[in-house]
Design an enzyme around this catalytic site. Sequence first.
Site, PDB file in Angstrom:
ATOM      1  N   ASP A  85       0.948  -1.174  -0.077  1.00 46.39           N
ATOM      2  CA  ASP A  85       0.126   0.033  -0.216  1.00 46.39           C
ATOM      3  C   ASP A  85       1.061   1.315  -0.016  1.00 46.39           C
ATOM      4  O   ASP A  85       2.050   1.066   0.523  1.00 46.39           O
ATOM      5  CB  ASP A  85      -1.018   0.092   1.383  1.00 46.39           C
ATOM      6  CG  ASP A  85      -0.227   0.669   2.401  1.00 46.39           C
ATOM      7  OD1 ASP A  85      -0.261   1.769   2.693  1.00 46.39           O
ATOM      8  OD2 ASP A  85       0.684  -0.181   3.250  1.00 46.39           O
ATOM      9  N   CYS A 140      -1.087   3.153 -21.984  1.00 43.04           N
ATOM     10  CA  CYS A 140      -2.066   3.007 -20.906  1.00 43.04           C
ATOM     11  C   CYS A 140      -3.509   2.947 -21.513  1.00 43.04           C
ATOM     12  O   CYS A 140      -3.765   3.487 -22.441  1.00 43.04           O
ATOM     13  CB  CYS A 140      -2.022   4.194 -20.083  1.00 43.04           C
ATOM     14  SG  CYS A 140      -2.986   3.887 -18.556  1.00 43.04           S
ATOM     15  N   CYS A 147      -6.281   3.463 -19.561  1.00 44.16           N
ATOM     16  CA  CYS A 147      -7.173   3.941 -18.595  1.00 44.16           C
ATOM     17  C   CYS A 147      -8.123   5.058 -19.365  1.00 44.16           C
ATOM     18  O   CYS A 147      -7.756   5.574 -20.589  1.00 44.16           O
ATOM     19  CB  CYS A 147      -6.380   4.730 -17.450  1.00 44.16           C
ATOM     20  SG  CYS A 147      -5.656   6.442 -17.751  1.00 44.16           S
TER      21      CYS A 147
END
Length: 370
Positions: free
Chosen positions: A266, A304, A306
Amino acid sequence: MTISFEVTGNDTRSGARLGLLTTPHGTIKTPVFMPVGTQASVKTMTPEEVQEVGGTMILGNTYHLYLRPGHEIVAEAGGLHNFMNWPGPILTDSGGFQVFSLGPLRKITDQGVTFRSHIDGSEHFFSPEKAMEIQMALGADVVMAFDECAPYPCSYDEARAATERTTRWAERCLNRHDRKDQALFGIIQGGTYRDLRLKSASEITSLGFPGFGIGGLSVGEPKPVMYEVLDYLVPEMPWNKPRYLMGVGSPDCLLEGVSRGVDMFDCVLPTRIARNGTVFTRDGKLVVRNAEYARDFRPLDPDCDCYTCKNYSRAYIRHLIKANEVLGIRLTTLHNLRFVLRLMEDIRAAIANGDFVEYKDRFLQRFNAE
């Protein structure tokens, strides 16, 4: 068991491995990166958007949620999942790192830590028992033992005292924690001192936690030092339990951590730098707010997949950021999270295909190129 973990594959030329972490709110494929939702929110993103970019498990911050809105209010809402409308697994940290980062605002004893709120200066006390009570009220799937994170650099005596206190506090956390639908992970400390790390690993793993965090790294030490600690520490951790490297989220560190056998990560880095106008690309970091991108009509990263890269240019995103439009940092945040989460997807595929070492070398050669 509240959670179960199964190693489903491993790379024969490195420590990289695949796993399934089963929790009350779903089964997660590992290695996994967990976006950070400090205040029960991944900054600028809706829970649905986090899922759309590939997020499966997120992290909440015990210290911040204790201060506001208060763990009692979260409990009244039915727990963190209901409060923030997140259907998947959640991990909460112990609050220890935030408390210890307060420096002169806190005082540590064996009983716990007295500290002053960074919000209003009010005085509070965290003990191992208090950290468990807060996290049981928050209701995450995985919660962390209250530990003492020694700073970097620190003396051997400082690191030893923090390591010994972490073990004592871990035992107290185990004695207090009694929520049956929640898994409590222990945390290994020891700074950058090999004997202290191995001592902590032996003591913490002997307590029978269902999973283990590696704390006290990514706190300012050079990356090669972190990798050296992982080289000798991870082999001392149980094979059949998840290994969680806390606070690590840059692409190079994720690859190096996975290659040494880490399962969970994380970090606030992807979302934090996004709000400052910096994004990850296959060719390294790109500071899109810079003037050189004012007439650059290419996507942030042509490779990418996205939403941001499919629909918007560097020039437009730079304009939004320079104009202080919230959409700008939403688009950079969405991209950075998708970049890191796709990296983890590609890592898992490479391990499964038996070419993780080659994938890692290719990625880092391009990402680190000048």
